[in-house]
Write a protein that holds these residues in place. Structure first.
Motif, PDB file in Angstrom:
ATOM      1  N   ALA A 142     -79.148 -57.463 -11.084  1.00 27.39           N
ATOM      2  CA  ALA A 142     -79.244 -56.329 -10.172  1.00 27.39           C
ATOM      3  C   ALA A 142     -79.629 -55.098 -10.966  1.00 27.39           C
ATOM      4  O   ALA A 142     -79.010 -54.772 -11.978  1.00 27.39           O
ATOM      5  CB  ALA A 142     -77.907 -56.097  -9.467  1.00 27.39           C
ATOM      6  N   HIS A 188     -77.718 -50.667  -6.973  1.00 30.53           N
ATOM      7  CA  HIS A 188     -77.126 -51.056  -5.701  1.00 30.53           C
ATOM      8  C   HIS A 188     -77.408 -49.997  -4.651  1.00 30.53           C
ATOM      9  O   HIS A 188     -77.356 -48.800  -4.920  1.00 30.53           O
ATOM     10  CB  HIS A 188     -75.611 -51.225  -5.848  1.00 30.53           C
ATOM     11  N   PRO A 200     -73.666 -51.729  -0.471  1.00 30.28           N
ATOM     12  CA  PRO A 200     -73.168 -53.046  -0.877  1.00 30.28           C
ATOM     13  C   PRO A 200     -74.271 -53.986  -1.348  1.00 30.28           C
ATOM     14  O   PRO A 200     -74.015 -55.053  -1.901  1.00 30.28           O
ATOM     15  CB  PRO A 200     -72.526 -53.579   0.402  1.00 30.28           C
ATOM     16  N   ILE A 201     -75.526 -53.601  -1.122  1.00 30.14           N
ATOM     17  CA  ILE A 201     -76.643 -54.499  -1.421  1.00 30.14           C
ATOM     18  C   ILE A 201     -77.135 -54.234  -2.838  1.00 30.14           C
ATOM     19  O   ILE A 201     -77.467 -53.090  -3.186  1.00 30.14           O
ATOM     20  CB  ILE A 201     -77.790 -54.291  -0.415  1.00 30.14           C
ATOM     21  N   ALA A 202     -77.194 -55.329  -3.595  1.00 29.72           N
ATOM     22  CA  ALA A 202     -77.689 -55.223  -4.958  1.00 29.72           C
ATOM     23  C   ALA A 202     -79.197 -55.378  -4.942  1.00 29.72           C
ATOM     24  O   ALA A 202     -79.738 -56.338  -4.393  1.00 29.72           O
ATOM     25  CB  ALA A 202     -77.068 -56.288  -5.836  1.00 29.72           C
ATOM     26  N   THR A 234     -82.274 -56.315  -6.831  1.00 30.66           N
ATOM     27  CA  THR A 234     -82.627 -57.044  -8.042  1.00 30.66           C
ATOM     28  C   THR A 234     -84.071 -56.736  -8.434  1.00 30.66           C
ATOM     29  O   THR A 234     -84.833 -56.089  -7.700  1.00 30.66           O
ATOM     30  CB  THR A 234     -82.456 -58.544  -7.813  1.00 30.66           C
ATOM     31  N   ASP A 242     -79.346 -65.939  -5.050  1.00 30.79           N
ATOM     32  CA  ASP A 242     -78.893 -64.630  -4.584  1.00 30.79           C
ATOM     33  C   ASP A 242     -79.327 -64.459  -3.128  1.00 30.79           C
ATOM     34  O   ASP A 242     -80.500 -64.233  -2.830  1.00 30.79           O
ATOM     35  CB  ASP A 242     -79.504 -63.545  -5.473  1.00 30.79           C
ATOM     36  N   SER A 261     -78.623 -62.127  -1.012  1.00 30.39           N
ATOM     37  CA  SER A 261     -79.064 -60.775  -0.630  1.00 30.39           C
ATOM     38  C   SER A 261     -80.527 -60.551  -1.023  1.00 30.39           C
ATOM     39  O   SER A 261     -81.297 -59.906  -0.294  1.00 30.39           O
ATOM     40  CB  SER A 261     -78.173 -59.730  -1.305  1.00 30.39           C
TER      41      SER A 261
END
Lengths: 231, 251
Positions: A10, A13, A16-18, A20, B4, B6
């Motif tokens: 990541a 952020h 809450p969303i990382a 990447t 992952d 997300s």
């Protein structure tokens, strides 16, 4: 020893969303593609410049591929197929930029692409045949084939993910190993091969998407849409 | 390696957003301009086809006009040829007529010239004959001629009527006695006596000479004359000959 190309980290952020690296690179590619599109389509004219002619050649080539592969008028499928081709192509070739790892070298991006193709396949199948008709295609040629057809639908989607991921990831992986061993210049041929592989994989993924969507649409592709097919 | 979820979700959203953006900013404008060009090309082709059809129609009209003009030209040529033929015939007839008229006129002129020449020659011949006769008579004796002519004059005076004699001998007027040669006094006396006897009285006699008389004598009064000379005789002969020629010409 370099870090594993399979690893995903990541960068930052957003709540809450990382976010990447593949996501960030994808945003960069989106910016590049959309910005380039806006620039290129800013002054379109009936008498095209060389740049406009090249752009039109690209679009008409994609339309020609759709027409030849799906046997259908390309207008409805052009945005999806064109976006897949351009995104995968530029994503694969983003390895040319030092320090940038192609988003398609991470399975999440390939899975996202395959998921979109799967959704498009179901959408166009239901749109063309209706829900009952689309579900009936799983019972062809007999009801005995229903499990196999269901498995095939899933597995071929997975095959798309794995094929793209394996080819791109392997290229990045090999280049990373070679770079760690011999350093400058030696990886250049391998990088060139990786570019070729990236272009071919973009084409293969797109063609497979056309074949699957066209197969799901079935009669729609060969019948109704064929009427407005331009020669 | 771990998956992952997300990132999967974000990438899915990213690709869908990219799909919408490229559709909005790339594929739709390019397809629109291609369609516009195709429409323009079709319009141009339609216009070209219409223009071609119009040109073909005009060419057909021109061809028909050419055919009509060619037919009209042929008709005009034929008509002109007919008119030329008629004109040529007219001109030919007129020329023939003029030639005939000219020939007739030339023949008439020739006849007239010939007649005039004949008359001239005849006059010349008469003149020559008078000259020849005059020369022949001139060789005779004047006395003998004078004596003979005096007798002849006397016979003619005797044959005159009273009116003619009065016209010849007006009282008080001069009465000329003209001879070809001068008379000597004896002859004059003889002539005076004879004329007084014949004309019953004395008259104002005057003797004159006129060589053209050739021979003989003439009495020339105020209102009449008595011609008794060779000249008068020859003139009468010549007049008689001319009268004969005119009668022959009329016949």
């Amino acid at each position: 020893m370099t870090e594993s190309p399979l690893a995903i980290y990541a960068l930052f952020h957003l709540g809450p969303i990382a976010v990447t690296e593949p996501v960030a690179v994808t945003w960069g590619l989106m910016l590049l593609l959309v910005g380039g599109s806006i620039l290129l389509t800013r002054r379109l004219a009936l008498h095209p410049t060389a740049r406009q002619a090249a752009l039109e050649l690209l679009v008409t080539t994609i339309e020609g591929q759709i027409r030849d592969t799906m046997r259908v008028a390309p207008a409805r499928y052009l945005p999806l197929i064109g976006t897949l081709l351009l995104f995968i192509f530029f994503a694969n070739w983003s390895a040319l930029v030092p320090g940038v790892e192609p988003p398609t070298a991470h399975i999440e991006t390939d899975a996202a692409l395959a998921l979109i193709v799967f959704a498009a396949m179901v959408y166009h199948g239901v749109r063309a045949r209706g829900l009952r008709g689309y579900l009936a295609t799983f019972a062809e040629p007999t009801y005995v084939m229903v499990p196999l057809n269901l498995v095939e639908t899933i597995t071929r989607t997975f095959s798309m993910i794995v094929r793209l991921f394996g080819n791109v990831m392997s290229g990045v992986f090999v280049i990373g190993i070679v770079l760690s061993l011999v350093g400058l210049l030696v990886p250049v041929p391998l990088m060139a091969l990786d570019l070729l592989t990236g272009a071919v994989q973009a084409y293969i993924f797109t063609v497979l998407a056309m074949v699957f969507i066209g197969g799901a649409a079935g009669d729609d592709a060969e019948g109704k849409d064929n009427k407005d097919r331009t020669p | 390696m771990r998956f992952d979820w997300s990132t999967l979700a974000l990438q899915t959203v990213n690709v869908l957003v990219l799909l919408w953006l490229l559709r909005r900013f790339l594929f739709r404008p390019v397809r629109a301009i291609i369609a516009a060009r195709q429409a323009s090309a079709e319009t141009l082709l339609a216009d070209a086809a219409a223009t071609r059809a119009q040109a073909e129609a005009q060419a057909a009209d021109i061809a028909r006009q050419q055919e009509r003009m060619a037919a009209e030209g042929q008709r005009i040529i034929a008509e002109a040829r007919r008119e030329a033929e008629a004109e040529r015939a007219t001109i030919l007839a007129q020329a023939q007529h003029e030639v005939a008229a000219s020939r007739d006129a030339a023949l008439a002129a020739l006849a007239r010239e010939r007649e005039a020449m004949r008359l001239g020659l005849e006059g010349e011949a008469r003149h020559l004959s008078v000259i020849i006769a005059s020369r022949l008579l001139g060789r005779l004796s004047a006395k003998a001629i004078e004596s003979a002519l005096l007798e002849s004059l006397l016979r003619r005076l005797d044959a005159l009527s009273d009116d003619e004699r009065e016209a010849l001998t007006v009282p008080g007027a001069e009465l000329q006695v003209v001879t070809a040669e001068p008379l000597d006094p004896a002859s004059r006396t003889t002539w005076t006596q004879t004329l007084e006897r014949v004309l019953h009285g004395q008259h104002n006699l005057h003797f004159a000479v006129d060589p053209s008389l050739i021979g003989g004598v003439e009495l020339r009064g105020t209102h009449a004359r008595v011609r008794n000379s060779w000249q008068a005789d020859l003139e009468r002969v010549a007049q008689e000959l001319e009268k004969d020629d005119e009668r022959l010409a009329v016949a």
